[in-house]
Design a protein around this motif. Structure first.
Motif, PDB file in Angstrom:
ATOM      1  N   UNK A   1       0.832  -1.190   0.000  1.00 16.96           N
ATOM      2  CA  UNK A   1       0.000   0.000   0.000  1.00 16.96           C
ATOM      3  C   UNK A   1       0.878   1.255   0.000  1.00 16.96           C
ATOM      4  N   UNK A   2       0.355   2.280  -0.634  1.00 17.36           N
ATOM      5  CA  UNK A   2       1.034   3.569  -0.685  1.00 17.36           C
ATOM      6  C   UNK A   2       0.320   4.527   0.262  1.00 17.36           C
ATOM      7  N   UNK A   3       1.077   5.379   0.919  1.00 17.17           N
ATOM      8  CA  UNK A   3       0.552   6.239   1.977  1.00 17.17           C
ATOM      9  C   UNK A   3       0.932   7.693   1.729  1.00 17.17           C
ATOM     10  N   UNK A   4      -0.041   8.581   1.959  1.00 20.79           N
ATOM     11  CA  UNK A   4       0.213  10.022   1.948  1.00 20.79           C
ATOM     12  C   UNK A   4      -0.386  10.602   3.220  1.00 20.79           C
TER      13      UNK A   4
ATOM     14  N   UNK B   1      -5.033  14.453   8.367  1.00 26.96           N
ATOM     15  CA  UNK B   1      -5.643  13.610   7.339  1.00 26.96           C
ATOM     16  C   UNK B   1      -4.582  12.768   6.642  1.00 26.96           C
ATOM     17  N   UNK B   2      -4.944  11.548   6.302  1.00 30.40           N
ATOM     18  CA  UNK B   2      -4.051  10.680   5.536  1.00 30.40           C
ATOM     19  C   UNK B   2      -4.891   9.745   4.672  1.00 30.40           C
ATOM     20  N   UNK B   3      -4.257   9.160   3.682  1.00 33.94           N
ATOM     21  CA  UNK B   3      -4.934   8.192   2.815  1.00 33.94           C
ATOM     22  C   UNK B   3      -3.939   7.145   2.371  1.00 33.94           C
ATOM     23  N   UNK B   4      -4.483   5.997   2.014  1.00 33.95           N
ATOM     24  CA  UNK B   4      -3.644   4.931   1.464  1.00 33.95           C
ATOM     25  C   UNK B   4      -4.402   4.253   0.343  1.00 33.95           C
ATOM     26  N   UNK B   5      -3.645   3.774  -0.632  1.00 34.56           N
ATOM     27  CA  UNK B   5      -4.226   3.078  -1.775  1.00 34.56           C
ATOM     28  C   UNK B   5      -3.148   2.200  -2.393  1.00 34.56           C
ATOM     29  N   UNK B   6      -3.573   1.362  -3.324  1.00 40.26           N
ATOM     30  CA  UNK B   6      -2.635   0.448  -3.971  1.00 40.26           C
ATOM     31  C   UNK B   6      -1.648   1.178  -4.888  1.00 40.26           C
TER      32      UNK B   6
ATOM     33  N   UNK C   1       5.837  13.590  -4.161  1.00 34.46           N
ATOM     34  CA  UNK C   1       7.130  13.478  -3.466  1.00 34.46           C
ATOM     35  C   UNK C   1       6.973  12.972  -2.033  1.00 34.46           C
ATOM     36  N   UNK C   2       5.766  13.110  -1.481  1.00 33.61           N
ATOM     37  CA  UNK C   2       5.530  12.712  -0.088  1.00 33.61           C
ATOM     38  C   UNK C   2       4.820  11.362   0.047  1.00 33.61           C
ATOM     39  N   UNK C   3       4.515  10.723  -1.057  1.00 32.04           N
ATOM     40  CA  UNK C   3       3.902   9.386  -1.014  1.00 32.04           C
ATOM     41  C   UNK C   3       5.006   8.381  -0.736  1.00 32.04           C
ATOM     42  N   UNK C   4       4.709   7.457   0.153  1.00 28.74           N
ATOM     43  CA  UNK C   4       5.707   6.436   0.460  1.00 28.74           C
ATOM     44  C   UNK C   4       5.018   5.083   0.701  1.00 28.74           C
ATOM     45  N   UNK C   5       5.822   4.047   0.724  1.00 34.66           N
ATOM     46  CA  UNK C   5       5.305   2.728   1.044  1.00 34.66           C
ATOM     47  C   UNK C   5       4.872   2.697   2.495  1.00 34.66           C
TER      48      UNK C   5
END
Length: 61
Positions: free
Chosen positions: A1-4, A15-20, A52-56
């Motif tokens: 999953x990817x996280x921001x 706030x945060x979100x995650x998706x494939x 740039x701020x999305x990470x595993x």
């Protein structure tokens, strides 16, 4: 999953979100920026900053 996590871009925002995939994370983040932070125009540099701020999620601590 990817996280921001929005707080990495907008200090104090929890706030945060995650998706494939990154595209879905960016879509959700842009929607959040419009609704929560009143951004009416999402410029390319804003999208770049989000990307740039999305990470595993596995590496999130």
């Amino acid at each position: 999953m990817r996280l921001f996590e929005c707080g990495t871009l907008v200090p104090g925002c929890a706030w945060h979100t995650r998706a494939q995939d990154d595209a879905e994370v960016v879509r959700r983040a842009v929607e959040h920026m419009r609704e929560a932070h009143g951004e009416t125009i999402i410029r390319e540099n804003m999208v770049d900053n989000i990307k740039a701020r999305i990470r595993d999620e596995a590496h999130a601590a």
